[in-house]
Motif scaffolding. Structure first.
Motif, PDB file in Angstrom:
ATOM      1  N   LYS A  17      36.362  32.558  43.244  1.00  0.00           N
ATOM      2  CA  LYS A  17      37.317  32.735  42.147  1.00  0.00           C
ATOM      3  C   LYS A  17      38.409  33.734  42.526  1.00  0.00           C
ATOM      4  CE  LYS A  17      34.273  31.465  38.310  1.00  0.00           C
ATOM      5  NZ  LYS A  17      33.611  31.914  37.064  1.00  0.00           N
ATOM      6  N   ILE A  18      37.998  34.842  43.138  1.00  0.00           N
ATOM      7  CA  ILE A  18      38.973  35.855  43.550  1.00  0.00           C
ATOM      8  C   ILE A  18      39.935  35.284  44.596  1.00  0.00           C
ATOM      9  CG2 ILE A  18      39.253  38.084  44.696  1.00  0.00           C
ATOM     10  CD1 ILE A  18      36.554  38.896  43.503  1.00  0.00           C
ATOM     11  N   PHE A  19      39.372  34.576  45.566  1.00  0.00           N
ATOM     12  CA  PHE A  19      40.172  34.014  46.641  1.00  0.00           C
ATOM     13  C   PHE A  19      41.184  32.993  46.129  1.00  0.00           C
ATOM     14  CE2 PHE A  19      40.274  30.378  49.761  1.00  0.00           C
ATOM     15  CZ  PHE A  19      41.223  30.938  50.594  1.00  0.00           C
ATOM     16  N   PHE A  20      40.727  32.047  45.302  1.00  0.00           N
ATOM     17  CA  PHE A  20      41.616  31.003  44.822  1.00  0.00           C
ATOM     18  C   PHE A  20      42.652  31.537  43.833  1.00  0.00           C
ATOM     19  CE2 PHE A  20      38.070  28.105  46.163  1.00  0.00           C
ATOM     20  CZ  PHE A  20      38.791  27.447  47.142  1.00  0.00           C
ATOM     21  N   CYS A  21      42.291  32.543  43.056  1.00  0.00           N
ATOM     22  CA  CYS A  21      43.285  33.183  42.187  1.00  0.00           C
ATOM     23  C   CYS A  21      44.389  33.813  43.034  1.00  0.00           C
ATOM     24  CB  CYS A  21      42.617  34.251  41.318  1.00  0.00           C
ATOM     25  SG  CYS A  21      41.733  33.600  39.887  1.00  0.00           S
ATOM     26  N   GLY A  22      43.988  34.431  44.144  1.00  0.00           N
ATOM     27  CA  GLY A  22      44.977  35.023  45.039  1.00  0.00           C
ATOM     28  C   GLY A  22      45.908  33.978  45.626  1.00  0.00           C
ATOM     29  N   LEU A  23      45.375  32.809  45.979  1.00  0.00           N
ATOM     30  CA  LEU A  23      46.219  31.756  46.517  1.00  0.00           C
ATOM     31  C   LEU A  23      47.216  31.247  45.486  1.00  0.00           C
ATOM     32  CD1 LEU A  23      43.886  29.511  48.714  1.00  0.00           C
ATOM     33  CD2 LEU A  23      45.533  31.226  49.442  1.00  0.00           C
ATOM     34  N   VAL A  24      46.784  31.129  44.241  1.00  0.00           N
ATOM     35  CA  VAL A  24      47.688  30.676  43.182  1.00  0.00           C
ATOM     36  C   VAL A  24      48.838  31.663  43.023  1.00  0.00           C
ATOM     37  CG1 VAL A  24      47.922  30.218  40.722  1.00  0.00           C
ATOM     38  CG2 VAL A  24      45.918  29.371  41.945  1.00  0.00           C
ATOM     39  N   ILE A  25      48.505  32.948  43.003  1.00  0.00           N
ATOM     40  CA  ILE A  25      49.531  33.984  42.824  1.00  0.00           C
ATOM     41  C   ILE A  25      50.493  33.997  44.006  1.00  0.00           C
ATOM     42  CG2 ILE A  25      49.921  36.470  42.666  1.00  0.00           C
ATOM     43  CD1 ILE A  25      47.217  36.633  41.173  1.00  0.00           C
ATOM     44  N   PHE A  26      49.939  34.001  45.220  1.00  0.00           N
ATOM     45  CA  PHE A  26      50.791  34.065  46.409  1.00  0.00           C
ATOM     46  C   PHE A  26      51.623  32.796  46.566  1.00  0.00           C
ATOM     47  CE2 PHE A  26      51.617  33.207  50.876  1.00  0.00           C
ATOM     48  CZ  PHE A  26      52.300  34.366  51.232  1.00  0.00           C
ATOM     49  N   GLY A  27      51.007  31.643  46.366  1.00  0.00           N
ATOM     50  CA  GLY A  27      51.736  30.390  46.498  1.00  0.00           C
ATOM     51  C   GLY A  27      52.864  30.280  45.489  1.00  0.00           C
ATOM     52  N   GLY A  78      54.133  27.102  49.948  1.00  0.00           N
ATOM     53  CA  GLY A  78      53.735  27.862  48.763  1.00  0.00           C
ATOM     54  C   GLY A  78      53.176  26.961  47.682  1.00  0.00           C
ATOM     55  N   GLY A  79      53.802  25.802  47.491  1.00  0.00           N
ATOM     56  CA  GLY A  79      53.287  24.864  46.503  1.00  0.00           C
ATOM     57  C   GLY A  79      51.906  24.351  46.868  1.00  0.00           C
ATOM     58  N   MET A  80      51.683  24.086  48.167  1.00  0.00           N
ATOM     59  CA  MET A  80      50.372  23.632  48.619  1.00  0.00           C
ATOM     60  C   MET A  80      49.307  24.704  48.394  1.00  0.00           C
ATOM     61  SD  MET A  80      50.703  20.518  49.600  1.00  0.00           S
ATOM     62  CE  MET A  80      51.885  20.445  48.239  1.00  0.00           C
ATOM     63  N   LEU A  81      49.662  25.956  48.666  1.00  0.00           N
ATOM     64  CA  LEU A  81      48.710  27.046  48.460  1.00  0.00           C
ATOM     65  C   LEU A  81      48.358  27.189  46.977  1.00  0.00           C
ATOM     66  CD1 LEU A  81      50.127  29.798  50.846  1.00  0.00           C
ATOM     67  CD2 LEU A  81      48.109  28.383  51.198  1.00  0.00           C
ATOM     68  N   ALA A  82      49.365  27.084  46.117  1.00  0.00           N
ATOM     69  CA  ALA A  82      49.109  27.207  44.682  1.00  0.00           C
ATOM     70  C   ALA A  82      48.227  26.061  44.183  1.00  0.00           C
ATOM     71  CB  ALA A  82      50.433  27.230  43.915  1.00  0.00           C
ATOM     72  N   LEU A  83      48.529  24.844  44.630  1.00  0.00           N
ATOM     73  CA  LEU A  83      47.704  23.690  44.244  1.00  0.00           C
ATOM     74  C   LEU A  83      46.284  23.829  44.767  1.00  0.00           C
ATOM     75  CD1 LEU A  83      50.201  20.735  44.778  1.00  0.00           C
ATOM     76  CD2 LEU A  83      49.344  21.617  42.604  1.00  0.00           C
ATOM     77  N   TYR A  84      46.180  24.315  45.985  1.00  0.00           N
ATOM     78  CA  TYR A  84      44.876  24.544  46.583  1.00  0.00           C
ATOM     79  C   TYR A  84      44.073  25.543  45.748  1.00  0.00           C
ATOM     80  CZ  TYR A  84      41.589  25.677  50.402  1.00  0.00           C
ATOM     81  OH  TYR A  84      40.489  25.876  51.180  1.00  0.00           O
ATOM     82  N   GLY A  85      44.739  26.630  45.324  1.00  0.00           N
ATOM     83  CA  GLY A  85      44.065  27.621  44.497  1.00  0.00           C
ATOM     84  C   GLY A  85      43.634  27.059  43.152  1.00  0.00           C
ATOM     85  N   LEU A  86      44.499  26.287  42.519  1.00  0.00           N
ATOM     86  CA  LEU A  86      44.141  25.670  41.244  1.00  0.00           C
ATOM     87  C   LEU A  86      42.980  24.704  41.405  1.00  0.00           C
ATOM     88  CD1 LEU A  86      47.705  24.956  39.792  1.00  0.00           C
ATOM     89  CD2 LEU A  86      46.045  26.635  38.955  1.00  0.00           C
TER      90      LEU A  86
END
Length: 247
Positions: A226-236, A102-110
């Motif tokens: 932008k939509i995709f990476f925002c989703g990753l931040v939220i999910f992560g 989850g942390g990796m996904l959030a960092l990836y999104g950011l």
């Protein structure tokens, strides 16, 4: 289960086809809602390998990229063998791999949202590549995903578009091989890799990649990113908070 696998890999393949990466991150993120990270990583082996090879050999000059990034690739291999993080086979350790994912996904999104502010690291490539490779390999066997720090590092080298896509494909391919070897050598409860189910996952992944290339020409790429990476931040972020008991 088969229906879930088909749906997940179709979506993940479509995202990879649209923006050039994201299949393991999305697939792991969705699959770990219902199965363990180890099982999810097993399903990723065949789809990841085939789609990465497709991405790697779409253009020529592969040997040139190998000569340039051999220290990065060596670091990935070393990191997957001697990792400093809890691995997928140690799911009951104090620091759960689900939270790390989850942390990796959030960092990836950011990273995806603020990629334009990344500095040019090309002048420091010689000594950074093995370090980044090691961390990438170590995190691959811990989360099943090669994202941080390999992807932002390669994208910070100011490569041309085709070289960038191929270089990511090269790193992804080596990481997937390392992950497959690790899963073979470190099974959970003697659980073998389910190649049959992984082959089933390959079909929707390829169809998704094909559809993603079509979508790329129909909507602005920046808007989709932008939509995709925002989703990753939220999910992560949700995954991390859920694992630590906040949610």
């Amino acid at each position: 289960m088969i229906g879930l696998v088909i749906a997940v890999f179709a979506v993940a393949g479509m995202i990879k086809g649209t923006i050039g990466l994201g299949l393991p991150a999305v697939a792991m993120g969705l699959l770990t809602l219902v199965i363990s990270p180890f099982q999810a990583a097993m399903l990723l082996i065949v789809p990841s390998m085939v789609t990465n090879l497709w991405q790697l050999f779409a253009e020529g000059g592969v040997l040139r990229l190998i000569r340039r990034f051999w220290t990065l690739l060596l670091g990935i291999i070393v990191g997957s063998i001697w990792t400093v993080f809890p691995t997928l086979s140690e799911g009951n350790s104090g620091f759960h791999s689900e939270a790390l994912l989850g942390g990796m996904l959030a960092l990836y999104g950011l990273y995806g949202l603020f990629a334009r502010s990344m500095p040019n690291l090309a002048p420091h490539e010689k000594w950074l590549s093995p370090i980044i490779g090691y961390l990438g390999g170590a995190l691959t066997v811990a989360t099943g995903v090669v994202v941080i720090p390999v992807v932002p590092y390669i994208q910070s080298l100011q490569l041309k578009r085709d070289d960038l896509v191929q270089s990511l494909g090269l790193a992804f391919t080596v990481s997937t091989i390392c992950l497959a070897v690790f899963l073979h050598q470190n099974p959970v409860d003697q659980m073998p890799i389910d190649y049959k189910m992984s082959m089933i996952a390959l079909i929707p992944a390829l169809v998704g990649m094909w559809a993603g290339t079509k979508i790329r020409y129909r909507i602005p790429e920046q808007k989709f990113r932008k939509i995709f990476f925002c989703g990753l931040v939220i999910f992560g972020s949700y995954s991390v908070l859920h694992q630590v008991g906040v949610l």
